[in-house]
Design an enzyme around this catalytic site. Sequence first.
Site, PDB file in Angstrom:
ATOM      1  N   ARG A 105      15.071 -18.896 -11.371  1.00  8.13           N
ATOM      2  CA  ARG A 105      13.843 -19.660 -11.213  1.00  8.13           C
ATOM      3  C   ARG A 105      14.208 -21.075 -10.788  1.00  8.13           C
ATOM      4  O   ARG A 105      14.927 -21.773 -11.507  1.00  8.13           O
ATOM      5  CB  ARG A 105      13.100 -19.650 -12.549  1.00  8.13           C
ATOM      6  CG  ARG A 105      11.722 -20.216 -12.456  1.00  8.13           C
ATOM      7  CD  ARG A 105      10.863 -19.795 -13.616  1.00  8.13           C
ATOM      8  NE  ARG A 105      11.345 -20.217 -14.923  1.00  8.13           N
ATOM      9  CZ  ARG A 105      10.559 -20.350 -15.972  1.00  8.13           C
ATOM     10  NH1 ARG A 105       9.280 -20.088 -15.872  1.00  8.13           N
ATOM     11  NH2 ARG A 105      11.044 -20.718 -17.125  1.00  8.13           N
ATOM     12  N   THR A 109      10.225 -25.905  -8.519  1.00 14.11           N
ATOM     13  CA  THR A 109       9.031 -25.192  -8.025  1.00 14.11           C
ATOM     14  C   THR A 109       8.615 -24.075  -8.982  1.00 14.11           C
ATOM     15  O   THR A 109       7.494 -23.582  -8.887  1.00 14.11           O
ATOM     16  CB  THR A 109       9.317 -24.541  -6.655  1.00 14.11           C
ATOM     17  OG1 THR A 109      10.357 -23.568  -6.846  1.00 14.11           O
ATOM     18  CG2 THR A 109       9.748 -25.564  -5.634  1.00 14.11           C
ATOM     19  N   ASP A 201      14.770 -19.794 -24.641  1.00 17.25           N
ATOM     20  CA  ASP A 201      15.341 -19.162 -23.453  1.00 17.25           C
ATOM     21  C   ASP A 201      16.039 -17.867 -23.876  1.00 17.25           C
ATOM     22  O   ASP A 201      17.064 -17.902 -24.576  1.00 17.25           O
ATOM     23  CB  ASP A 201      16.329 -20.127 -22.787  1.00 17.25           C
ATOM     24  CG  ASP A 201      16.807 -19.559 -21.451  1.00 17.25           C
ATOM     25  OD1 ASP A 201      16.529 -20.180 -20.413  1.00 17.25           O
ATOM     26  OD2 ASP A 201      17.463 -18.486 -21.461  1.00 17.25           O
ATOM     27  N   ASP A 204      19.791 -17.555 -22.883  1.00 21.15           N
ATOM     28  CA  ASP A 204      20.656 -18.429 -23.690  1.00 21.15           C
ATOM     29  C   ASP A 204      20.791 -17.882 -25.107  1.00 21.15           C
ATOM     30  O   ASP A 204      21.879 -17.903 -25.691  1.00 21.15           O
ATOM     31  CB  ASP A 204      20.071 -19.852 -23.756  1.00 21.15           C
ATOM     32  CG  ASP A 204      20.327 -20.622 -22.478  1.00 21.15           C
ATOM     33  OD1 ASP A 204      21.168 -20.179 -21.667  1.00 21.15           O
ATOM     34  OD2 ASP A 204      19.682 -21.671 -22.290  1.00 21.15           O
TER      35      ASP A 204
HETATM   36  N1  URA Z   1      12.240 -17.392 -19.784  1.00 21.26           N
HETATM   37  C1  URA Z   1      12.681 -17.505 -21.060  1.00 21.26           C
HETATM   38  O1  URA Z   1      13.819 -17.143 -21.356  1.00 21.26           O
HETATM   39  N2  URA Z   1      11.865 -18.024 -21.984  1.00 21.26           N
HETATM   40  C2  URA Z   1      10.619 -18.429 -21.697  1.00 21.26           C
HETATM   41  O2  URA Z   1       9.909 -18.882 -22.605  1.00 21.26           O
HETATM   42  C3  URA Z   1      10.171 -18.315 -20.363  1.00 21.26           C
HETATM   43  C4  URA Z   1      11.002 -17.792 -19.431  1.00 21.26           C
END
Ligand code: URA
Length: 210
Positions: A105, A109, A201, A204
């Site tokens: 991502r 943007t 995330d 992560d």
């Molecule tokens: N990707 C993620 O890992 N967490 C989110 O909250 C949104 C996208």
Amino acid sequence: MLDHLTVVTHPLVQHKLTIMRKKETSTGGFRRLLREISLLLAYEVTRGLDMTTTRIETPMEEMDAPILDGKKLALISILRAGNGLLDGVLELVPAARVGFVGLYRDPETLLPVQYYCKVPEQLEDRLVIAVDPMLATGNSSVAAIDLLKQKGAKNIRFLCLLASPEGIATMKAAHPDVPIITASVDRELDSHGYIVPGLGDAGDRMFGTK
Ligand code: URA
């Protein structure tokens, strides 16, 4: 035929998800829970698969017993976080074919950029299950499904752990034919495109990166 949105409210799924959301849950714990939840979600996402029968002999007598019909499923992991869901689903459907779509991502943007795509042959004849734990803006999910349709997929389901209302709406507008199966629809997205309350995330948290 599945509804466009299925929220899996099973108590075990919800309990495990709550532990995953906690910020103090360790990387190892998060990964273990994700694998366990993905087994339970796999059960839902494979609901209603085509069946046929085969003639077998039990120790007692012959019978026509049910088996899955048609070509093997295709599981498509949307990298990298999709791999956490993939492992559990694959455990339940070990003969499935597996593909990978790499999208990241763009932080400014929030739009998806493709960097990898390797998928099984004959997608048009298979049930294709795309997996990504987080349906956030929906942009990368839409792009991944676009790609799978370009490769011939006609029967696609989307499996995630958490979804935002915005992501569901984006997917429904672009791909109304793709049912979404999730463990929760959270409140909203924040200004960075993260799901809140969410779990942070997912990549992560499962890989211990930051
Ligand atoms: N990707 C993620 O890992 N967490 C989110 O909250 C949104 C996208």
